[in-house]
Design a protein around this motif. Structure first.
Motif, PDB file in Angstrom:
ATOM      1  N   LYS A 162     -16.192  61.046  -1.775  1.00 58.16           N
ATOM      2  CA  LYS A 162     -14.846  61.252  -0.980  1.00 58.16           C
ATOM      3  C   LYS A 162     -14.158  59.892  -0.657  1.00 58.16           C
ATOM      4  O   LYS A 162     -13.000  60.006  -0.835  1.00 58.16           O
ATOM      5  N   GLU A 163     -15.090  58.546  -0.839  1.00 55.82           N
ATOM      6  CA  GLU A 163     -14.143  57.503  -0.713  1.00 55.82           C
ATOM      7  C   GLU A 163     -13.225  57.186  -1.822  1.00 55.82           C
ATOM      8  O   GLU A 163     -12.402  56.581  -1.878  1.00 55.82           O
ATOM      9  N   VAL A 164     -13.863  57.503  -2.893  1.00 56.37           N
ATOM     10  CA  VAL A 164     -13.202  57.515  -4.243  1.00 56.37           C
ATOM     11  C   VAL A 164     -11.909  58.193  -4.335  1.00 56.37           C
ATOM     12  O   VAL A 164     -11.048  57.534  -4.696  1.00 56.37           O
ATOM     13  N   ALA A 165     -12.321  59.463  -3.722  1.00 56.52           N
ATOM     14  CA  ALA A 165     -10.919  60.389  -3.769  1.00 56.52           C
ATOM     15  C   ALA A 165      -9.788  59.908  -2.900  1.00 56.52           C
ATOM     16  O   ALA A 165      -8.757  59.965  -3.202  1.00 56.52           O
ATOM     17  N   VAL A 166     -10.206  59.333  -1.780  1.00 61.12           N
ATOM     18  CA  VAL A 166      -9.438  58.862  -0.839  1.00 61.12           C
ATOM     19  C   VAL A 166      -8.408  57.744  -1.359  1.00 61.12           C
ATOM     20  O   VAL A 166      -7.281  57.766  -1.178  1.00 61.12           O
ATOM     21  N   VAL A 167      -9.080  56.694  -2.025  1.00 61.47           N
ATOM     22  CA  VAL A 167      -8.510  55.498  -2.690  1.00 61.47           C
ATOM     23  C   VAL A 167      -7.642  56.053  -3.933  1.00 61.47           C
ATOM     24  O   VAL A 167      -6.631  55.399  -4.023  1.00 61.47           O
ATOM     25  N   GLN A 168      -8.255  56.943  -4.410  1.00 61.13           N
ATOM     26  CA  GLN A 168      -7.504  57.621  -5.702  1.00 61.13           C
ATOM     27  C   GLN A 168      -6.067  58.301  -5.031  1.00 61.13           C
ATOM     28  O   GLN A 168      -4.943  57.922  -5.634  1.00 61.13           O
ATOM     29  N   ARG A 169      -6.213  58.914  -4.146  1.00 58.04           N
ATOM     30  CA  ARG A 169      -4.755  59.501  -3.400  1.00 58.04           C
ATOM     31  C   ARG A 169      -3.734  58.343  -2.860  1.00 58.04           C
ATOM     32  O   ARG A 169      -2.674  58.553  -3.168  1.00 58.04           O
ATOM     33  N   LYS A 170      -4.582  57.442  -2.420  1.00 57.21           N
ATOM     34  CA  LYS A 170      -3.558  56.375  -1.840  1.00 57.21           C
ATOM     35  C   LYS A 170      -3.142  55.466  -3.066  1.00 57.21           C
ATOM     36  O   LYS A 170      -2.027  55.185  -2.972  1.00 57.21           O
ATOM     37  N   LEU A 171      -3.910  55.346  -4.146  1.00 56.09           N
ATOM     38  CA  LEU A 171      -3.358  54.687  -5.294  1.00 56.09           C
ATOM     39  C   LEU A 171      -2.181  55.837  -5.849  1.00 56.09           C
ATOM     40  O   LEU A 171      -1.089  55.104  -6.329  1.00 56.09           O
ATOM     41  N   GLU A 172      -2.133  57.091  -5.717  1.00 55.56           N
ATOM     42  CA  GLU A 172      -1.221  57.671  -6.501  1.00 55.56           C
ATOM     43  C   GLU A 172      -0.270  57.499  -5.561  1.00 55.56           C
ATOM     44  O   GLU A 172       1.202  57.621  -6.006  1.00 55.56           O
ATOM     45  N   ALA A 173      -0.248  57.740  -4.320  1.00 59.95           N
ATOM     46  CA  ALA A 173       0.909  57.757  -3.229  1.00 59.95           C
ATOM     47  C   ALA A 173       1.675  56.381  -3.343  1.00 59.95           C
ATOM     48  O   ALA A 173       2.957  56.301  -3.626  1.00 59.95           O
ATOM     49  N   GLU A 174       0.950  55.119  -3.503  1.00 57.33           N
ATOM     50  CA  GLU A 174       1.597  54.074  -3.647  1.00 57.33           C
ATOM     51  C   GLU A 174       2.204  53.892  -5.112  1.00 57.33           C
ATOM     52  O   GLU A 174       3.418  53.266  -5.001  1.00 57.33           O
ATOM     53  N   LEU A 175       1.657  54.375  -5.920  1.00 63.11           N
ATOM     54  CA  LEU A 175       2.556  54.459  -7.221  1.00 63.11           C
ATOM     55  C   LEU A 175       3.748  55.098  -7.370  1.00 63.11           C
ATOM     56  O   LEU A 175       4.751  54.612  -8.179  1.00 63.11           O
ATOM     57  N   LYS A 176       3.680  56.441  -6.589  1.00 61.13           N
ATOM     58  CA  LYS A 176       4.978  57.005  -6.668  1.00 61.13           C
ATOM     59  C   LYS A 176       6.048  56.436  -5.630  1.00 61.13           C
ATOM     60  O   LYS A 176       7.106  56.210  -6.064  1.00 61.13           O
ATOM     61  N   ASN A 177       5.578  55.682  -4.676  1.00 62.20           N
ATOM     62  CA  ASN A 177       6.567  54.834  -4.028  1.00 62.20           C
ATOM     63  C   ASN A 177       7.074  53.898  -4.759  1.00 62.20           C
ATOM     64  O   ASN A 177       8.194  53.472  -4.833  1.00 62.20           O
ATOM     65  N   PHE A 178       6.114  53.174  -5.505  1.00 62.26           N
ATOM     66  CA  PHE A 178       6.864  52.049  -6.533  1.00 62.26           C
ATOM     67  C   PHE A 178       7.897  52.717  -7.438  1.00 62.26           C
ATOM     68  O   PHE A 178       9.008  51.960  -7.862  1.00 62.26           O
ATOM     69  N   GLN A 179       7.601  53.850  -8.133  1.00 64.90           N
ATOM     70  CA  GLN A 179       8.450  54.408  -8.904  1.00 64.90           C
ATOM     71  C   GLN A 179       9.744  54.724  -8.497  1.00 64.90           C
ATOM     72  O   GLN A 179      10.632  54.546  -8.991  1.00 64.90           O
ATOM     73  N   ASP A 180       9.497  55.361  -7.188  1.00 59.83           N
ATOM     74  CA  ASP A 180      10.986  55.648  -6.518  1.00 59.83           C
ATOM     75  C   ASP A 180      11.868  54.404  -6.261  1.00 59.83           C
ATOM     76  O   ASP A 180      13.110  54.506  -6.466  1.00 59.83           O
ATOM     77  N   SER A 181      11.033  53.322  -5.588  1.00 64.14           N
ATOM     78  CA  SER A 181      11.491  52.130  -5.490  1.00 64.14           C
ATOM     79  C   SER A 181      12.597  51.490  -6.921  1.00 64.14           C
ATOM     80  O   SER A 181      13.506  51.027  -6.667  1.00 64.14           O
ATOM     81  N   TYR A 182      11.661  51.693  -8.007  1.00 63.72           N
ATOM     82  CA  TYR A 182      12.056  51.402  -9.361  1.00 63.72           C
ATOM     83  C   TYR A 182      13.539  52.047  -9.382  1.00 63.72           C
ATOM     84  O   TYR A 182      14.410  51.361  -9.921  1.00 63.72           O
ATOM     85  N   ARG A 183      13.413  53.430  -9.403  1.00 68.03           N
ATOM     86  CA  ARG A 183      14.545  54.282  -9.693  1.00 68.03           C
ATOM     87  C   ARG A 183      15.779  53.810  -8.823  1.00 68.03           C
ATOM     88  O   ARG A 183      16.821  53.634  -9.511  1.00 68.03           O
ATOM     89  N   GLU A 184      15.579  53.498  -7.626  1.00 66.14           N
ATOM     90  CA  GLU A 184      16.538  53.005  -6.719  1.00 66.14           C
ATOM     91  C   GLU A 184      17.346  51.593  -7.152  1.00 66.14           C
ATOM     92  O   GLU A 184      18.605  51.362  -7.223  1.00 66.14           O
ATOM     93  N   TYR A 185      16.315  50.916  -7.632  1.00 70.90           N
ATOM     94  CA  TYR A 185      16.635  49.491  -7.971  1.00 70.90           C
ATOM     95  C   TYR A 185      17.565  49.699  -9.254  1.00 70.90           C
ATOM     96  O   TYR A 185      18.693  48.964  -9.481  1.00 70.90           O
ATOM     97  N   THR A 186      17.048  50.515 -10.531  1.00 72.28           N
ATOM     98  CA  THR A 186      17.915  50.781 -11.667  1.00 72.28           C
ATOM     99  C   THR A 186      19.358  51.289 -11.082  1.00 72.28           C
ATOM    100  O   THR A 186      20.171  50.799 -11.978  1.00 72.28           O
ATOM    101  N   LYS A 187      19.568  52.139 -10.209  1.00 75.69           N
ATOM    102  CA  LYS A 187      20.708  52.565  -9.934  1.00 75.69           C
ATOM    103  C   LYS A 187      21.713  51.439  -9.368  1.00 75.69           C
ATOM    104  O   LYS A 187      22.595  51.427  -9.701  1.00 75.69           O
ATOM    105  N   LEU A 188      21.118  50.698  -8.439  1.00 73.00           N
ATOM    106  CA  LEU A 188      21.632  49.491  -7.903  1.00 73.00           C
ATOM    107  C   LEU A 188      22.211  48.651  -9.032  1.00 73.00           C
ATOM    108  O   LEU A 188      23.379  48.045  -8.756  1.00 73.00           O
ATOM    109  N   ALA A 189      21.339  48.251  -9.879  1.00 72.80           N
ATOM    110  CA  ALA A 189      21.582  47.307 -10.895  1.00 72.80           C
ATOM    111  C   ALA A 189      22.660  48.015 -11.797  1.00 72.80           C
ATOM    112  O   ALA A 189      23.779  47.421 -12.135  1.00 72.80           O
ATOM    113  N   GLN A 190      22.968  49.249 -12.075  1.00 68.97           N
ATOM    114  CA  GLN A 190      24.086  49.774 -12.617  1.00 68.97           C
ATOM    115  C   GLN A 190      25.380  49.791 -11.914  1.00 68.97           C
ATOM    116  O   GLN A 190      26.345  49.390 -12.369  1.00 68.97           O
TER     117      GLN A 190
END
Length: 126
Positions: free
Chosen positions: A3-31
């Motif tokens: 369960k602990e592994v699954a919880v950390v995995q979900r947190k990791l996936e959520a953080e990765l999604k946040n990072f990707q969203d932030s990167y997309r926004e960064y790319t738009k601003l750079a353009q």
């Protein structure tokens, strides 16, 4: 332990999604910043050309398919206002980019921390 592994995995996936969203926004601003830079330099060169003209010269502005006579001083003021507006937008854009870079740095640090946590918990589960 799984369960602990699954919880950390979900947190990791959520953080990765946040990072990707932030990167997309960064790319738009750079353009946007690139476009504004182009407009800024274009208007700067137009203003330089207008500065070289004499008050007796005729200036025309393109409105759709029609050239309309315009006062030289009015043209200079309009271009000056445009440059001022674009400068403000460039400044705002640069501030937003800076904030996003800081946000991405936090996401990277969190991702690294979560990855280490995930790997250590996964190793302990075996």
């Amino acid at each position: 332990m799984d369960k602990e592994v699954a919880v950390v995995q979900r947190k990791l996936e959520a953080e990765l999604k946040n990072f990707q969203d932030s990167y997309r926004e960064y790319t738009k601003l750079a353009q946007t910043q690139q476009q504004l830079d182009g407009q800024y330099f274009e208007n700067k060169s137009i203003l330089e050309e207008l500065q070289m003209l004499k008050p007796t010269n005729t200036v025309y502005k393109l409105y759709g398919p029609v050239l309309v006579k315009q006062d030289l001083e009015e043209s200079k003021q309009n271009v000056g206002k445009r440059i001022e507006y674009i400068s403000k937008e460039l400044k705002r854009c640069a501030e937003n980019i800076n904030q996003l870079e800081q946000k991405q740095d936090k996401h990277r640090a969190n991702l690294q921390k979560l990855q280490q946590q995930y790997q250590s918990q996964k190793a302990m589960a075996k």
